[in-house]
Scaffold this motif. Structure first.
Motif, mmCIF file in Angstrom:
data_model
loop_
_atom_site.group_PDB
_atom_site.id
_atom_site.type_symbol
_atom_site.label_atom_id
_atom_site.label_comp_id
_atom_site.label_asym_id
_atom_site.label_seq_id
_atom_site.Cartn_x
_atom_site.Cartn_y
_atom_site.Cartn_z
ATOM 1 N N SER A 1 5.486 3.531 3.353
ATOM 2 C CA SER A 1 5.111 2.973 2.055
ATOM 3 C C SER A 1 6.163 1.998 1.535
ATOM 4 N N ASN A 2 7.202 1.757 2.334
ATOM 5 C CA ASN A 2 8.278 0.856 1.901
ATOM 6 C C ASN A 2 8.036 -0.584 2.340
ATOM 7 N N TYR A 3 6.994 -0.831 3.126
ATOM 8 C CA TYR A 3 6.758 -2.169 3.645
ATOM 9 C C TYR A 3 5.895 -2.969 2.682
ATOM 10 N N SER A 4 6.212 -4.248 2.569
ATOM 11 C CA SER A 4 5.435 -5.183 1.754
ATOM 12 C C SER A 4 4.763 -6.193 2.670
ATOM 13 N N TYR A 5 3.605 -6.711 2.226
ATOM 14 C CA TYR A 5 2.806 -7.599 3.058
ATOM 15 C C TYR A 5 2.406 -8.838 2.237
ATOM 16 N N ARG A 6 2.079 -9.895 2.960
ATOM 17 C CA ARG A 6 1.578 -11.116 2.337
ATOM 18 C C ARG A 6 0.411 -11.642 3.163
ATOM 19 N N VAL A 7 -0.654 -12.064 2.444
ATOM 20 C CA VAL A 7 -1.846 -12.565 3.119
ATOM 21 C C VAL A 7 -1.575 -13.981 3.599
ATOM 22 N N GLY A 8 -1.745 -14.188 4.930
ATOM 23 C CA GLY A 8 -1.549 -15.500 5.518
ATOM 24 C C GLY A 8 -2.871 -16.159 5.840
ATOM 25 N N ASN A 9 -2.773 -17.210 6.690
ATOM 26 C CA ASN A 9 -3.986 -17.954 7.052
ATOM 27 C C ASN A 9 -4.930 -17.109 7.915
ATOM 28 N N GLU A 10 -4.358 -16.429 8.907
ATOM 29 C CA GLU A 10 -5.191 -15.700 9.865
ATOM 30 C C GLU A 10 -4.940 -14.204 9.846
ATOM 31 N N LYS A 11 -3.859 -13.761 9.242
ATOM 32 C CA LYS A 11 -3.544 -12.342 9.235
ATOM 33 C C LYS A 11 -2.625 -12.029 8.070
ATOM 34 N N ILE A 12 -2.474 -10.763 7.807
ATOM 35 C CA ILE A 12 -1.547 -10.302 6.777
ATOM 36 C C ILE A 12 -0.216 -9.997 7.451
ATOM 37 N N GLU A 13 0.844 -10.603 6.982
ATOM 38 C CA GLU A 13 2.164 -10.481 7.591
ATOM 39 C C GLU A 13 2.976 -9.422 6.870
ATOM 40 N N CYS A 14 3.743 -8.697 7.634
ATOM 41 C CA CYS A 14 4.672 -7.721 7.062
ATOM 42 C C CYS A 14 5.981 -8.436 6.760
ATOM 43 N N LEU A 15 6.460 -8.297 5.528
ATOM 44 C CA LEU A 15 7.632 -9.062 5.119
ATOM 45 C C LEU A 15 8.949 -8.379 5.443
ATOM 46 N N ASN A 16 8.976 -7.090 5.466
ATOM 47 C CA ASN A 16 10.243 -6.376 5.676
ATOM 48 C C ASN A 16 10.156 -5.335 6.784
ATOM 49 N N CYS A 17 9.250 -5.528 7.726
ATOM 50 C CA CYS A 17 9.156 -4.605 8.868
ATOM 51 C C CYS A 17 10.298 -4.849 9.832
ATOM 52 N N PRO A 18 10.728 -3.833 10.582
ATOM 53 C CA PRO A 18 11.727 -4.039 11.620
ATOM 54 C C PRO A 18 11.238 -5.043 12.656
ATOM 55 N N ALA A 19 12.204 -5.608 13.399
ATOM 56 C CA ALA A 19 11.862 -6.650 14.373
ATOM 57 C C ALA A 19 10.880 -6.151 15.416
ATOM 58 N N ASP A 20 11.006 -4.879 15.839
ATOM 59 C CA ASP A 20 10.105 -4.373 16.879
ATOM 60 C C ASP A 20 8.707 -4.095 16.339
ATOM 61 N N GLU A 21 8.497 -4.186 15.011
ATOM 62 C CA GLU A 21 7.172 -4.014 14.439
ATOM 63 C C GLU A 21 6.673 -5.294 13.802
ATOM 64 N N ASN A 22 7.295 -6.433 14.174
ATOM 65 C CA ASN A 22 6.922 -7.685 13.538
ATOM 66 C C ASN A 22 5.549 -8.126 13.989
ATOM 67 N N ASP A 23 5.065 -9.189 13.364
ATOM 68 C CA ASP A 23 3.675 -9.578 13.540
ATOM 69 C C ASP A 23 3.386 -10.263 14.855
ATOM 70 N N PRO B 1 0.825 -1.217 0.000
ATOM 71 C CA PRO B 1 0.000 0.000 0.000
ATOM 72 C C PRO B 1 0.855 1.261 0.000
ATOM 73 N N ASP B 2 0.323 2.300 -0.599
ATOM 74 C CA ASP B 2 0.974 3.607 -0.589
ATOM 75 C C ASP B 2 0.744 4.287 0.767
ATOM 76 N N ALA B 3 1.581 5.270 1.080
ATOM 77 C CA ALA B 3 1.430 5.994 2.348
ATOM 78 C C ALA B 3 0.080 6.685 2.445
ATOM 79 N N SER B 4 -0.548 7.008 1.311
ATOM 80 C CA SER B 4 -1.847 7.689 1.333
ATOM 81 C C SER B 4 -2.952 6.799 1.871
ATOM 82 N N VAL B 5 -2.731 5.476 1.892
ATOM 83 C CA VAL B 5 -3.782 4.557 2.347
ATOM 84 C C VAL B 5 -4.021 4.691 3.850
ATOM 85 N N GLU B 6 -2.987 5.061 4.581
ATOM 86 C CA GLU B 6 -3.093 5.090 6.049
ATOM 87 C C GLU B 6 -4.222 6.004 6.522
#
Length: 570
Positions: A500-522, A479-484
């Motif tokens: 807007s630099n983060y990418s996500y992937r749809v999982g079984n129960e939630k959408i996971e952030c693929l490149n978020c910092p460790a303190d913002e992980n899922d 998503p773009d930063a404007s989505v927030e």
């Protein structure tokens, strides 16, 4: 070496040198001999009290011993008995100098007062007649919004009463010496004697019999006077606020009500929310009667409190105003009910658009704004009037939201729901259909308007646009930063980060952030005490939050990513 004597003088305890004590005794004996038997004890008590005050001023601590010099200083102030004559009006010598330099002290003079003697005491202190002080206090009651009463009560509480002869002399600024003390005591004694001589003993029985009744009547009159003053104050406040209210209502009537005959900026806004299409002038008139008539009666009540003999406006006027008020309130209630029924039902129109994503494509989502209506995507309005390029009047709103949701279907799709209110489901749906909202799907990119437009004749009926982005498992999302600004997704399923630099992937129960910092992980930060992280890199093996796992059943979740191996325990 001289002896020290303990002395009680005027109720105070002093240490005094024996020679000084003998000299002070001789001084008191000389004063007694110069006084007549009439009032001698009272005069001596006042003289001793005054000398005690003078001694106290000289002491710096309780253990200090008074000497002959201290006694001589006091005698210089008080004077020798043989230096005075009762008929003299002015002191002389050292005593005159002391008298002229001595300042007055503020006391309450109950003998010359009516209630607490405050006005009489202020008259002595400022050297003016007490009548002028009383007039000033009365003026403060009316012109100062009751401050005169407060000032009187405060002064009554903090100002001591002049009881002793010394205090009465201080109150009038006279020097406190033997002559003045003797003169003051004898004057009071003569006044009392004169009253008894001139008293009509035949009336004393009746006076004693009616004394309690007169005291009670006097106290009652005082309380009634204070209550009347307070009532006048309340009446003045009522008249003031009622007058302001009536003037404000008249100004509102001729400003808001006149908009039916002229074009003013707020008329369009009023008409947009005026679901009953009632004239603004008529509504203003109804509010004027509904609010103004009670305020008018409030004004009349305040005037009657201030003016005791004020004539009534008459029963005909009263009942006429009451009838007008009932009619105005009744019509306003009916208009309110009609206003509510115009938005009683909610309906929507739904549009579904399939998103054709290729395998391993990343879906890009962004919002755009129209620079004709605004210059910044973050500048938003829930409702405002605009005009398009063709000079058509429109309603502009940024009441748009998007929610990312999972789907069991194999394809992603966007569902656009336009919602509105109306007096029926059919009317609400028709109004929703008139919402003009734009979006564009180009391959793996979705571009959404951050606003919608609708015709001004549709009025504002809670119109809004809800976007639901359904994504199947495994979909990559960026998503773009404007989505927030417009995201309203369930945080348990999709938590959008502020980048807007983060990418996500749809999982079984939630959408996971693929490149978020460790303190913002899922993983949930609240479970960190039950989480073990094993990091294997070029530095070796590192284990964080060491946890003993005795059974594989204790493992709640196991993740392997670029940060290492993350094990959650139950």
């Amino acid at each position: 070496m001289n002896k020290t004597v303990n002395m009680n003088l005027g109720g105070f305890f002093f240490h005094i040198d024996e020679d000084a004590y003998q000299k002070l005794n001789r001084y008191f004996d000389a004063i007694k001999r110069s006084l007549s038997n009439e009032g001698r004890e009272e005069i001596m008590n006042d003289i001793e009290s005054r000398i005690s005050e003078l001694f106290s001023e000289k002491l710096t601590n309780d253990k200090q011993v008074l000497g002959i010099k201290d006694v001589d200083d006091v005698i210089a102030v008080m004077g020798q008995p043989e230096d005075y004559k009762i008929e003299d009006n002015e002191p002389s010598g050292e005593n005159y100098a002391y008298a002229t330099n001595r300042s007055k002290k503020l006391y309450r003079d109950k003998e010359g007062g009516i209630l607490g003697g405050v006005a009489a005491g202020l008259g002595h202190y400022f050297g003016v007649d007490k009548v002028w002080i009383r007039i000033a206090l009365v003026l403060l009651v009316f012109a100062g919004f009751g401050t005169g009463i407060i000032a009187y009560i405060v002064l009554w509480a903090v100002t001591p009463e002049a009881i002793t002869t010394s205090e009465k002399l201080e109150m009038s600024g006279e020097p406190i010496n033997i002559s003045n003390i003797e003169k003051k005591v004898k004057e009071e004694f003569e006044n009392v004697s004169e009253k008894f001589k001139n008293a009509d003993y035949g009336k004393l029985g009746n006076q004693a019999r009616n004394g309690a009744e007169r005291i009670g009547s006097t106290l009652g009159d005082i309380f009634i006077t204070l209550f009347n003053v307070f009532a006048k104050f309340i009446g003045a406040i009522m008249v003031l606020f009622a007058s302001i209210g009536i003037i404000s209502l008249l100004v509102s009537l001729f400003t808001l009500g006149s908009t039916s005959f002229m074009n003013v900026p707020w008329l369009d806004y009023f008409n947009t929310f005026n679901y009953t299409n009632t004239s603004m002038w008529f509504i203003s008139l109804l509010f004027f009667f509904a609010i103004g008539i009670p305020v008018f009666f409030f004004l009349i009540l305040g005037l009657k409190i201030l003016v005791a003999n004020m004539r009534s406006i008459g029963n005909v006027a009263k009942y006429t105003l009451l009838a007008v008020w009932i009619i105005a309130v009744g019509i306003l209630i009916l208009l309110g009910v009609r206003q509510a029924t115009e938005i009683a039902f909610e309906n929507k129109v739904v549009e579904k658009k399939i998103i054709d994503l290729k395998p391993n494509d990343t879906l890009f989502v962004k919002f755009r704004y129209n620079d004709y209506y605004t210059k910044d995507i973050y500048h938003t309005e829930d409702f405002k009037f605009v005009q398009d390029e063709s000079n058509h009047n429109l309603i502009y709103s940024n009441n748009v939201r998007i929610e990312v949701m999972p789907t069991d279907e194999n394809v992603a799709y966007l569902q656009i729901e336009k919602e509105a209110n109306g007096k029926s489901f059919t009317e609400a749906k028709k109004r929703a259909e008139k919402i003009n909202y734009g979006f564009k799907i180009e391959g793996n990119q979705i571009i959404l308007d951050n606003y919608f437009l609708t015709d001004v004749n549709s009025k504002y009926r809670g119109q809004e646009v809800s976007l639901y982005l359904y994504l199947p498992k495994g979909t990559l999302l960026k998503p773009d930063a404007s989505v927030e600004r417009y995201d309203s997704s369930d945080s348990d399923f999709f938590r959008l980060r502020d980048s807007s630099n983060y990418s996500y992937r749809v999982g079984n129960e939630k959408i996971e952030c693929l490149n978020c910092p460790a303190d913002e992980n899922d993983y949930d930060d609240s479970d960190t005490e039950n989480t073990t992280k094993v990091i294997i890199n070029e530095e070796g093996v590192k284990i964080e939050n060491d946890t003993v796992i005795s059974d594989t059943k204790d493992i709640k979740e196991l993740k392997i990513n670029k940060d290492g191996i993350i094990i959650k325990t139950k």
